[in-house]
Every structure is written in C-alpha cells, then in structure tokens.
Design a protein around this motif. Sequence first.
Motif, PDB file in Angstrom:
ATOM      1  N   SER A 114      51.010  10.446  34.715  1.00  0.00           N
ATOM      2  CA  SER A 114      51.422   9.044  34.558  1.00  0.00           C
ATOM      3  C   SER A 114      52.562   8.695  35.507  1.00  0.00           C
ATOM      4  O   SER A 114      53.469   9.495  35.735  1.00  0.00           O
ATOM      5  N   THR A 128      50.867   4.810  30.916  1.00  0.00           N
ATOM      6  CA  THR A 128      50.620   5.246  29.545  1.00  0.00           C
ATOM      7  C   THR A 128      51.463   4.433  28.569  1.00  0.00           C
ATOM      8  O   THR A 128      52.637   4.175  28.826  1.00  0.00           O
ATOM      9  N   LYS A 188      48.351   5.563  37.094  1.00  0.00           N
ATOM     10  CA  LYS A 188      48.127   5.646  35.647  1.00  0.00           C
ATOM     11  C   LYS A 188      49.386   5.222  34.905  1.00  0.00           C
ATOM     12  O   LYS A 188      50.480   5.674  35.218  1.00  0.00           O
ATOM     13  N   ALA A 192      54.196  14.141  33.393  1.00  0.00           N
ATOM     14  CA  ALA A 192      53.999  12.931  34.201  1.00  0.00           C
ATOM     15  C   ALA A 192      54.309  13.225  35.666  1.00  0.00           C
ATOM     16  O   ALA A 192      54.757  14.315  36.027  1.00  0.00           O
ATOM     17  N   VAL A 244      55.661   5.451  31.638  1.00  0.00           N
ATOM     18  CA  VAL A 244      55.329   5.645  30.228  1.00  0.00           C
ATOM     19  C   VAL A 244      56.112   4.631  29.411  1.00  0.00           C
ATOM     20  O   VAL A 244      57.349   4.610  29.456  1.00  0.00           O
TER      21      VAL A 244
END
Length: 427
Positions: free
Chosen positions: A75, A4, A2, A134, A78
Amino acid sequence: MKITVVGGGSTYTPELVEGFARRAPLLPVDELLLHDIDPERLHVVGGLSRRILARHGFPGRLTTTTDLAQALDGSAAVLIQLRVGGQAARLVDETLPNRFGLLGQETTGAGGFAKALRTVPLVLDIAEEVRERALPGAWIVDFTNPVGIVTRALLDAGHRAVGLCNVAIKAQRRLAARLGVEPGRVRLGHAGLNHLTWIRSVTVDGVDHLPELLAGDALDELAAETGAPARLLRDLGAIPSYYLHYFYGTDEEVRRQLDGVHRAEQVRAIEGELLTLYRDPALDRLPELLERRGGAYYSEAAAALVTSLLTGDGAHHYVNVRNNGSLAGLPDEAVVEVPAHVDTEGPHPDPVPLLPPEMLGLVQAVTAYETLTVEAVLTADRTVARRALVAHPLVRQWDRAEPLLDALLEANRPHLPRFFGREAADV
C-alpha cells in the motif's frame, strides 16, 4: 497504486470511495482495498462501494478482505477509521460518566479518555504492520477518534502519519456558501487541537470577512451551528468548533444527557438503517440518510489529503501535526490542528497568530491531558490515568476521577487487559 482503508466496513466508506472515484484523474489508483474484521459489514459496504465506482467509471478495482496482512501489502497510503467496541462501546462512553455527574462524549472528557485507551494500542499495532508490509514511505492518515491523541501516539512511535478531521472542511464549505464564493477561495484561520479549535479569520482573496459575519445577520445561524450563544461568539471574536460547546455549556449538556439525550443512540439507529439501504442491489449512490450520520465532507478531505501526500500537489488542508512552534505556548511535541500546505514530504503548517489567553489556557490544559493519556495507554499505569482525568477540564475533580477511572476500566475490561494483568501499575 494501492490505497487501503482499515475499518472499511464503516458506513462512512461509500462516501470515501466516491471521493477517490471523483479524483481518479488526479490520483491514478489501481486498487482500493477495504479491510474490516466484520465480514458481513464488509460484504454489504463493499457491494455498494463497487456499484458507486462502476457508476463513476472508476478504472481501478475494489478488493475486500478480513486479512490485515493482505490489506497492507504494497500500500502507498493507509487510512484508519476504526471504532474499537463499535457503537455499543460509544454508548458506554457517553452514558457512564453521567453516573458521576459528568459529561459523556465519545472524543472528549471521560468518554474520549476511555476511547483513547481502547483505540491507541490497536492503531499502534496496525501501524507496525504498515511499517513492515506497506511500501517504503507509505503514509498513514488517521481519521479514528480521538484524532489528536491517536496521531500523537503514532508520531511518538516514529510513524509517517497525519491526522484528519472533517470539522474545518465542513466549516469552510458552509462559510463559502454564505459568502457566495467557491470553497477553494476561502482560507480559515482555524487552529487549536482536534475538536478544540476556533476560526479567527475567514479570508477570501486576502480580505477577512469574519468581522462582518459576526456583526451581521449570519451571527445567529453561526451560533446555532456551534451550539454556543451569539454573544459568546462576539466576545471571542471567533467561531468556535461545535465541540467547544461541551466546555462552554457543560452544565446544560449534562442536564440533557441526564434526561436521556445521547448522540450514540441516534447514530446506532441511523447505522442500522444505512446498512439496510446499502444491501439494496439497485443502490449505486449515497443515500440522503448518510448526511445525518455525521462526517460531512470527510470524503473530500480524505481523498484530497491523500492526493497531496502521494502526488505532492502542495494543496491547502487542515490537518493534525506536530506543533513544532506552530502554536506558541505549547510544547513542540504536542499535536495541533492547523492549516497547512501538503506535499510528498507531508504537511507544512501555515503561520498561526498567537492564541488569546482564554483560548490558549484551555488548549494548554487539554494538551496536558493528552500527554498524560498517551502515557497511560503505553504504561497501563492507573496513577497516570487518574492524573490524566484530573487534568481534563471536563473531569478535574479528584473525588469523581478516582471512582470514575475504576468504572471506565471495568466497563472496558475486554479491551484493556494490561490494566488488569500483573504488569498493571498502581503506585
């Protein structure tokens, strides 16, 4: 995996999303999450971003949210690309200093100082949330200006962060085109501070082509791109960043601004047009107008950097990192913009030749300003803030710095409560 994007409602975001879509074979992303505090912009930008991903056959999903906790949970990286106060605050940054006969600019001088005061506290708050929510070891990639100051504040607070700017990759692409080679073959001797760099070599397969560029037909075009006269490039033996024309031609630029020429007004109009275009449900690619917004090649630089940080491919980038001896004459704790090879441990800067006196002196002065600015942000001490302005070569004069600070703080009062509370120092 993931990733972000904080500030996902930016008009830059579709380009960034396309950058990740193109790198999908190298960086398998399961979820791209766009976060923004403006739900309407997020809806519009998110819609175009989904259509772009669908056109590329992106295997992951795109999610949007106004909930920061949801955005950061789990995440691996980021990206922060926010603008506190929006384009309205930028217009103040660019126009208010003119009242004092000074240059107004959103990342350097008095305007950049005001932007730093607004921005750093919010970015540090977000970074603390990253640390909590995260994945362990998640990277923060900061594209938020002023990048050098924001990155230094992040590193001072112990965050795993790298600063990124598009100036170097834009220059690399343009110079590669001039030399008729693939961009990946070009290595730039690009070094200094963010928005305060010089290119002192342009190497292709071990051969430096800068001397011929500065002596040949390309010189006038290079000068036009930097906003500096050709003879200055010859004297320096280098290609200065475009932002250096604010230092090399300060009086001329102030005159232009006093005549009403401000980039902020142009950008605000372009952003309005872009958001109108983005609302078209048939649009699934980047409109040509986006090139006029600025930030060219940001998507390539950001997606490639995140790929290196998460896969450890060791690729070459131009990044903002701790100095740690990279630039002689600056303290180790300064943040500099230099070439580096990047893996999962972060950037490993390449050796940088000693800056000549005319470059080093300017870099040292602005580094002093950046040091004081971070201190002013963290302490809300008006004395430190005045010292920061006096240290900046584009302000410098005490009789202007004192009333200028008062005006900047008042104009940004909603964003700077600590400078007006009981704890605000003025000793």
